[in-house]
Design a protein around this motif. Sequence first.
Motif, PDB file in Angstrom:
ATOM      1  N   VAL A 105      13.520   2.981   6.555  1.00 37.44           N
ATOM      2  CA  VAL A 105      12.484   3.618   5.818  1.00 37.44           C
ATOM      3  C   VAL A 105      12.125   5.134   5.978  1.00 37.44           C
ATOM      4  N   THR A 106      11.998   6.095   5.142  1.00 35.85           N
ATOM      5  CA  THR A 106      11.555   7.206   5.194  1.00 35.85           C
ATOM      6  C   THR A 106      10.405   7.591   4.306  1.00 35.85           C
ATOM      7  N   THR A 107       9.673   8.542   4.414  1.00 31.48           N
ATOM      8  CA  THR A 107       8.508   9.065   3.742  1.00 31.48           C
ATOM      9  C   THR A 107       8.555  10.513   3.327  1.00 31.48           C
ATOM     10  N   GLY A 108       8.041  10.831   2.453  1.00 31.18           N
ATOM     11  CA  GLY A 108       8.009  12.334   2.125  1.00 31.18           C
ATOM     12  C   GLY A 108       6.812  12.893   2.537  1.00 31.18           C
ATOM     13  N   PRO A 109       6.726  14.181   2.140  1.00 33.37           N
ATOM     14  CA  PRO A 109       5.687  14.846   2.692  1.00 33.37           C
ATOM     15  C   PRO A 109       4.195  14.322   2.170  1.00 33.37           C
ATOM     16  N   GLY A 110       4.102  13.544   1.143  1.00 33.66           N
ATOM     17  CA  GLY A 110       2.739  12.955   0.771  1.00 33.66           C
ATOM     18  C   GLY A 110       2.908  11.551   0.806  1.00 33.66           C
TER      19      GLY A 110
ATOM     20  N   ALA B 176       8.189   0.432  -3.966  1.00 30.70           N
ATOM     21  CA  ALA B 176       7.007   0.285  -4.586  1.00 30.70           C
ATOM     22  C   ALA B 176       6.202  -0.849  -3.454  1.00 30.70           C
ATOM     23  N   SER B 177       5.071  -0.949  -3.629  1.00 27.57           N
ATOM     24  CA  SER B 177       4.184  -2.130  -3.270  1.00 27.57           C
ATOM     25  C   SER B 177       4.826  -3.287  -3.759  1.00 27.57           C
ATOM     26  N   GLY B 178       5.072  -4.248  -2.604  1.00 21.19           N
ATOM     27  CA  GLY B 178       5.872  -5.476  -3.098  1.00 21.19           C
ATOM     28  C   GLY B 178       7.219  -5.527  -2.830  1.00 21.19           C
TER      29      GLY B 178
ATOM     30  N   ARG C 110       3.337   7.392   2.322  1.00 21.15           N
ATOM     31  CA  ARG C 110       2.819   6.443   3.385  1.00 21.15           C
ATOM     32  C   ARG C 110       2.994   5.024   2.955  1.00 21.15           C
ATOM     33  N   LEU C 111       3.109   4.148   3.848  1.00 19.92           N
ATOM     34  CA  LEU C 111       3.091   2.739   3.522  1.00 19.92           C
ATOM     35  C   LEU C 111       2.945   1.912   4.562  1.00 19.92           C
TER      36      LEU C 111
ATOM     37  N   ALA D 293       0.690  -1.156  -0.124  1.00 20.53           N
ATOM     38  CA  ALA D 293      -0.089   0.030   0.052  1.00 20.53           C
ATOM     39  C   ALA D 293       0.909   1.297   0.089  1.00 20.53           C
ATOM     40  N   VAL D 294       1.876   1.207  -0.879  1.00 21.52           N
ATOM     41  CA  VAL D 294       2.653   2.578  -0.876  1.00 21.52           C
ATOM     42  C   VAL D 294       2.095   3.416  -1.716  1.00 21.52           C
TER      43      VAL D 294
END
Length: 203
Positions: free
Chosen positions: A75-80, A64-66, A82-83, A43-44
Amino acid sequence: MRAAVLFASILALTAAFPAAGSTVELAQAGAPAAAQRIGVAAAVAGQVRLDAVPGVREVGVDVASGTPIFLGDAVTTGPGGRLQIMLLDETVFTIGPDAAMKIDKFVYDPSTGAGTVNASIAKGAFRFVSGQVAKRNPSDMEVRVPTGTIGIRGTSVAGVVDGARATIVLLGPGAETDTGERVGRILVTAANTTVEVSRPGFA
Protein backbone atom coordinates in the motif's frame (compact mmCIF):
# COMPACT_ATOMS: atom_id res chain seq x y z
CA MET A 1 13.70 21.05 14.52
CA ARG A 2 13.83 17.62 12.90
CA ALA A 3 12.23 16.00 15.94
CA ALA A 4 9.53 18.68 15.98
CA VAL A 5 8.65 17.95 12.35
CA LEU A 6 8.46 14.21 12.99
CA PHE A 7 6.21 14.59 16.02
CA ALA A 8 4.01 17.04 14.10
CA SER A 9 3.49 14.33 11.48
CA ILE A 10 2.46 11.85 14.17
CA LEU A 11 0.07 14.33 15.79
CA ALA A 12 -1.50 15.20 12.42
CA LEU A 13 -2.09 11.51 11.71
CA THR A 14 -3.65 10.96 15.13
CA ALA A 15 -5.94 13.95 14.63
CA ALA A 16 -7.03 12.73 11.20
CA PHE A 17 -8.01 9.32 12.61
CA PRO A 18 -9.00 9.78 16.26
CA ALA A 19 -10.45 6.26 16.52
CA ALA A 20 -10.10 2.94 14.77
CA GLY A 21 -13.58 3.20 13.32
CA SER A 22 -16.35 0.66 13.03
CA THR A 23 -16.12 -2.76 11.49
CA VAL A 24 -16.43 -2.73 7.70
CA GLU A 25 -17.94 -5.65 5.79
CA LEU A 26 -15.33 -7.18 3.50
CA ALA A 27 -16.24 -7.07 -0.18
CA GLN A 28 -16.00 -10.27 -2.23
CA ALA A 29 -16.26 -8.78 -5.69
CA GLY A 30 -13.15 -9.18 -7.81
CA ALA A 31 -11.26 -11.23 -5.24
CA PRO A 32 -8.59 -13.48 -6.81
CA ALA A 33 -9.44 -17.10 -6.08
CA ALA A 34 -5.98 -17.96 -4.70
CA ALA A 35 -5.51 -14.78 -2.66
CA GLN A 36 -5.67 -14.70 1.12
CA ARG A 37 -7.95 -11.89 2.20
CA ILE A 38 -6.65 -10.43 5.45
CA GLY A 39 -8.57 -7.21 5.94
CA VAL A 40 -10.17 -4.16 4.41
CA ALA A 41 -9.29 -0.54 3.63
CA ALA A 42 -11.29 2.07 5.54
CA ALA A 43 -11.44 5.85 5.88
CA VAL A 44 -9.54 6.30 2.60
CA ALA A 45 -8.72 9.88 1.62
CA GLY A 46 -6.70 11.18 -1.33
CA GLN A 47 -4.58 8.99 -3.57
CA VAL A 48 -3.99 5.45 -2.25
CA ARG A 49 -2.68 2.59 -4.39
CA LEU A 50 -2.22 -1.15 -4.05
CA ASP A 51 0.83 -2.21 -6.05
CA ALA A 52 0.65 -5.17 -8.41
CA VAL A 53 1.60 -8.50 -6.81
CA PRO A 54 1.92 -11.55 -9.10
CA GLY A 55 -0.81 -14.05 -8.36
CA VAL A 56 -2.80 -11.54 -6.33
CA ARG A 57 -3.27 -8.40 -8.44
CA GLU A 58 -1.86 -8.28 -11.95
CA VAL A 59 -2.10 -4.48 -12.06
CA GLY A 60 -2.00 -1.80 -9.41
CA VAL A 61 -5.39 -0.49 -8.30
CA ASP A 62 -6.71 2.65 -6.67
CA VAL A 63 -8.08 2.06 -3.18
CA ALA A 64 -11.46 3.15 -1.86
CA SER A 65 -13.07 2.52 1.51
CA GLY A 66 -14.21 -1.11 1.54
CA THR A 67 -11.51 -2.38 -0.83
CA PRO A 68 -10.36 -5.84 0.33
CA ILE A 69 -6.73 -6.14 1.38
CA PHE A 70 -4.92 -9.37 0.45
CA LEU A 71 -1.69 -10.79 1.81
CA GLY A 72 1.11 -9.42 -0.37
CA ASP A 73 -0.60 -6.12 -1.21
CA ALA A 74 1.84 -3.20 -0.92
CA VAL A 75 0.00 0.00 0.00
CA THR A 76 1.30 3.46 -0.93
CA THR A 77 -0.22 6.89 -0.41
CA GLY A 78 0.22 10.11 -2.37
CA PRO A 79 0.96 13.58 -0.96
CA GLY A 80 -2.60 13.96 0.36
CA GLY A 81 -3.41 10.30 0.86
CA ARG A 82 -4.22 8.41 4.06
CA LEU A 83 -6.13 5.32 5.11
CA GLN A 84 -6.73 2.68 7.72
CA ILE A 85 -6.15 -1.03 7.17
CA MET A 86 -8.41 -3.10 9.40
CA LEU A 87 -7.19 -6.69 9.73
CA LEU A 88 -9.44 -9.62 10.55
CA ASP A 89 -8.07 -9.90 14.10
CA GLU A 90 -9.02 -6.23 14.76
CA THR A 91 -5.46 -4.92 14.39
CA VAL A 92 -5.69 -1.46 12.78
CA PHE A 93 -2.90 0.24 10.86
CA THR A 94 -3.21 3.90 9.87
CA ILE A 95 -0.80 5.53 7.43
CA GLY A 96 -0.55 9.15 6.36
CA PRO A 97 0.61 11.01 3.23
CA ASP A 98 3.60 9.78 1.22
CA ALA A 99 3.71 6.51 3.15
CA ALA A 100 4.20 2.88 2.19
CA MET A 101 3.54 -0.36 4.04
CA LYS A 102 2.92 -4.06 3.54
CA ILE A 103 1.47 -6.91 5.59
CA ASP A 104 4.17 -9.57 5.26
CA LYS A 105 2.49 -12.36 7.22
CA PHE A 106 -0.99 -12.80 8.65
CA VAL A 107 -2.32 -15.94 10.30
CA TYR A 108 -5.41 -15.82 12.51
CA ASP A 109 -7.68 -18.39 14.13
CA PRO A 110 -10.81 -16.51 15.28
CA SER A 111 -11.85 -19.37 17.56
CA THR A 112 -8.74 -19.01 19.73
CA GLY A 113 -7.27 -15.62 18.80
CA ALA A 114 -3.98 -17.32 17.93
CA GLY A 115 -1.94 -16.24 14.94
CA THR A 116 0.87 -14.07 13.61
CA VAL A 117 0.95 -10.49 12.36
CA ASN A 118 4.10 -9.20 10.65
CA ALA A 119 4.10 -5.86 8.84
CA SER A 120 6.68 -3.55 7.24
CA ILE A 121 6.57 0.24 7.19
CA ALA A 122 8.82 1.52 4.40
CA LYS A 123 8.22 5.27 4.78
CA GLY A 124 5.91 7.92 6.17
CA ALA A 125 3.84 8.49 9.30
CA PHE A 126 1.96 5.55 10.76
CA ARG A 127 -0.05 4.43 13.74
CA PHE A 128 -1.31 1.04 14.78
CA VAL A 129 -3.44 -0.52 17.48
CA SER A 130 -2.79 -4.19 18.15
CA GLY A 131 -5.67 -6.67 17.92
CA GLN A 132 -6.60 -10.17 19.04
CA VAL A 133 -3.33 -11.84 17.98
CA ALA A 134 -1.21 -9.56 20.16
CA LYS A 135 -3.80 -9.66 22.92
CA ARG A 136 -3.47 -13.44 23.16
CA ASN A 137 0.32 -13.52 22.77
CA PRO A 138 2.05 -10.13 22.25
CA SER A 139 5.22 -11.70 20.86
CA ASP A 140 3.23 -12.97 17.85
CA MET A 141 3.09 -9.45 16.39
CA GLU A 142 6.09 -7.60 14.95
CA VAL A 143 6.42 -4.46 12.85
CA ARG A 144 9.54 -3.78 10.80
CA VAL A 145 10.96 -0.41 9.80
CA PRO A 146 14.07 0.09 7.62
CA THR A 147 16.27 0.56 10.69
CA GLY A 148 15.02 -2.32 12.84
CA THR A 149 11.98 -3.98 14.38
CA ILE A 150 9.22 -3.14 16.85
CA GLY A 151 8.19 -5.94 19.16
CA ILE A 152 4.63 -5.41 20.36
CA ARG A 153 3.40 -6.12 23.85
CA GLY A 154 -0.27 -5.27 23.40
CA THR A 155 -0.52 -1.57 22.77
CA SER A 156 -0.97 1.47 20.52
CA VAL A 157 2.06 2.90 18.70
CA ALA A 158 2.78 5.76 16.30
CA GLY A 159 5.86 6.70 14.36
CA VAL A 160 7.51 8.22 11.32
CA VAL A 161 9.93 6.55 8.94
CA ASP A 162 12.08 9.14 7.18
CA GLY A 163 14.78 7.57 5.02
CA ALA A 164 17.29 5.83 7.27
CA ARG A 165 15.73 7.26 10.45
CA ALA A 166 12.65 6.08 12.34
CA THR A 167 10.96 7.68 15.34
CA ILE A 168 8.73 5.32 17.34
CA VAL A 169 6.32 6.57 20.04
CA LEU A 170 4.42 4.46 22.57
CA LEU A 171 0.86 5.80 22.86
CA GLY A 172 -0.41 3.43 25.56
CA PRO A 173 -2.20 2.18 27.50
CA GLY A 174 -0.04 3.04 30.48
CA ALA A 175 0.19 1.57 33.96
CA GLU A 176 -2.43 4.03 35.23
CA THR A 177 -5.19 2.58 33.02
CA ASP A 178 -8.31 1.48 34.90
CA THR A 179 -9.85 -0.48 32.03
CA GLY A 180 -8.21 -3.79 32.85
CA GLU A 181 -6.16 -3.70 29.61
CA ARG A 182 -2.65 -5.10 29.41
CA VAL A 183 -0.15 -2.32 30.05
CA GLY A 184 1.43 -1.42 26.72
CA ARG A 185 5.11 -1.55 25.94
CA ILE A 186 7.30 -1.94 22.88
CA LEU A 187 10.72 -3.45 22.29
CA VAL A 188 12.61 -1.54 19.60
CA THR A 189 15.61 -3.38 18.15
CA ALA A 190 18.26 -1.87 15.87
CA ALA A 191 21.94 -2.65 15.33
CA ASN A 192 21.76 -5.61 17.73
CA THR A 193 20.52 -3.36 20.55
CA THR A 194 17.03 -3.60 22.08
CA VAL A 195 15.38 -0.76 24.00
CA GLU A 196 12.13 -1.20 25.92
CA VAL A 197 9.68 1.72 25.98
CA SER A 198 7.00 1.34 28.65
CA ARG A 199 5.88 4.92 29.35
CA PRO A 200 3.20 6.39 27.04
CA GLY A 201 4.42 9.45 25.18
CA PHE A 202 8.04 8.33 25.21
CA ALA A 203 9.95 7.58 21.99
